[in-house]
Design a protein around this motif. Structure first.
Motif, mmCIF file in Angstrom:
data_model
loop_
_atom_site.group_PDB
_atom_site.id
_atom_site.type_symbol
_atom_site.label_atom_id
_atom_site.label_comp_id
_atom_site.label_asym_id
_atom_site.label_seq_id
_atom_site.Cartn_x
_atom_site.Cartn_y
_atom_site.Cartn_z
ATOM 1 N N LEU A 206 0.826 -1.199 0.000
ATOM 2 C CA LEU A 206 0.000 0.000 0.000
ATOM 3 C C LEU A 206 0.864 1.253 0.000
ATOM 4 O O LEU A 206 0.591 2.218 -0.722
ATOM 5 N N ALA A 207 1.906 1.242 0.798
ATOM 6 C CA ALA A 207 2.800 2.404 0.877
ATOM 7 C C ALA A 207 3.421 2.702 -0.479
ATOM 8 O O ALA A 207 3.491 3.865 -0.902
ATOM 9 N N GLY B 169 1.894 10.236 3.325
ATOM 10 C CA GLY B 169 1.338 10.182 1.976
ATOM 11 C C GLY B 169 -0.178 10.105 1.933
ATOM 12 O O GLY B 169 -0.777 10.288 0.866
ATOM 13 N N TRP B 170 -0.790 9.832 3.071
ATOM 14 C CA TRP B 170 -2.242 9.744 3.107
ATOM 15 C C TRP B 170 -2.855 11.141 3.257
ATOM 16 O O TRP B 170 -2.290 12.018 3.921
ATOM 17 N N LEU C 163 -2.679 5.309 -6.552
ATOM 18 C CA LEU C 163 -3.992 5.622 -5.990
ATOM 19 C C LEU C 163 -3.856 6.706 -4.936
ATOM 20 O O LEU C 163 -2.767 6.938 -4.403
ATOM 21 N N THR C 164 -4.973 7.350 -4.640
ATOM 22 C CA THR C 164 -5.061 8.311 -3.549
ATOM 23 C C THR C 164 -5.709 7.619 -2.361
ATOM 24 O O THR C 164 -6.675 6.870 -2.529
ATOM 25 N N LEU C 165 -5.191 7.851 -1.178
ATOM 26 C CA LEU C 165 -5.812 7.307 0.023
ATOM 27 C C LEU C 165 -6.335 8.448 0.870
ATOM 28 O O LEU C 165 -5.573 9.315 1.299
ATOM 29 N N LEU C 166 -7.638 8.452 1.090
ATOM 30 C CA LEU C 166 -8.293 9.465 1.902
ATOM 31 C C LEU C 166 -8.855 8.801 3.154
ATOM 32 O O LEU C 166 -9.762 7.969 3.081
#
Length: 317
Positions: free
Chosen positions: A234-235, A267-268, A243-246
């Protein structure tokens, strides 16, 4: 005590099964007691006519008459989890295996509901059981499509009072929101610096956005979040712009939120919705964290999915 484990398909041939608990055993198996063991109550399966020889015919008959011999008026039988709950577990496993038509499923559920709805105790027990089995995301039988059909049928019942119907209707409305293929409901969230942004305004890198509703004070939520934080796959996906992680904090304690911000990767994108989602029932947050995979237009690809499933999608990016 000796026991043998048989696949649920045996039911279609012999119409018999023993007892066990779905929490302890896979949905596809039942336990048959050794013939020397003391006789115990078992679910009263219907006898399938011998002239029905084809598996699909036998299954269709079984599901149409599954509850015919179950006495919903017998509170002791209803309370016997080894009978009622194991019977329900086997029933749902067959009902959801994808081989029955929608008409057969609805017809079977109608027969089930006709039996349980007229008895107050049975109605209470089985309404809760179906919620636990079909609506709880941690249940091995979790199936919102099947639960929707069950809710729709029970909402038509003349035996269910208006207060209970209101609760069932609320659950049905929640289930119908943010389904795969639909546009995710927009909402506003606030970044740590106080600036405001909406989901619709959030850029989805590589046409993918992982939306995470979380609560750092929730034990099960903490476990999954820690797994995500420590996941190198994921990192790397976030770092590489795949992808964007919100991550959105949905509770009301801003001090807790700000104190735990450092626990999440830089990064999130992390925000707080000031309880807007929960109070407006915009998303079904019955279990935390709640994970949604969206595309660039914020169309839902995966709804309230386990992280293992989300991870499979990330690995394929």
């Amino acid at each position: 005590m000796n026991r043998s484990i048989l696949f649920i398909g045996v039911i279609l041939l012999f119409s018999s099964c023993g007892n066990s608990s779905w929490q302890k055993q896979a949905a596809t198996s039942v336990t048959v007691e050794d013939s020397q063991a003391p006789a115990e109550a078992k679910f009263p399966f219907p006898e399938i006519p011998t002239m029905l020889t084809q598996p699909e015919e036998r299954k269709a008959y079984l599901m149409a008459h599954y509850w015919d011999n179950f006495n919903f008026a017998d509170t002791a039988l209803v309370n016997n989890r080894n009978v009622s709950e194991q019977g329900a577990a086997n029933y749902l496993a067959i009902l959801a295996d994808g081989t029955l038509s929608e008409a057969q499923v609805k017809g079977s559920l109608d027969g089930f509901c006709k039996g349980l709805e007229v008895q107050e105790h049975a109605r209470k027990v089985f309404l809760q059981m179906m919620e636990d089995y079909l609506y709880n995301p941690n249940s091995p039988f979790h199936n919102e499509a099947l639960y929707t059909l069950f809710l729709e049928r029970m909402l038509k019942s003349e035996y269910v009072d208006e207060a209970r119907k209101s609760s069932l209707k609320f659950s049905l409305d929640l289930i119908s929101r943010n389904c795969p293929g639909k546009r995710a409901t927009d909402f506003v969230y606030f970044l740590p610096d106080g600036s405001k942004r909406s989901l619709a305004q959030t850029r989805a890198k590589n046409n993918r956005l992982l939306l995470v509703f979380y609560d750092p004070e929730c034990p099960s939520c903490h476990e999954t979040m820690q797994e995500m934080v420590a996941d190198g796959l994921l990192a790397e996906a976030v770092k590489a712009g795949k992808l964007t992680l919100l991550a959105v904090y949905t509770e009301g304690n801003q001090e807790v939120w700000k104190r735990t911000l450092s626990d999440l990767p830089q990064g999130w994108t992390v925000g707080s919705d000031h309880e807007m989602v929960k109070q407006g029932a915009l998303y079904d947050l019955k279990a935390m964290p709640s994970l949604y995979l969206l595309d660039g237009s914020k169309k839902v690809l995966l709804k309230d999915a386990p992280y293992a499933k989300i991870r499979e999608e990330i690995a394929a990016l």
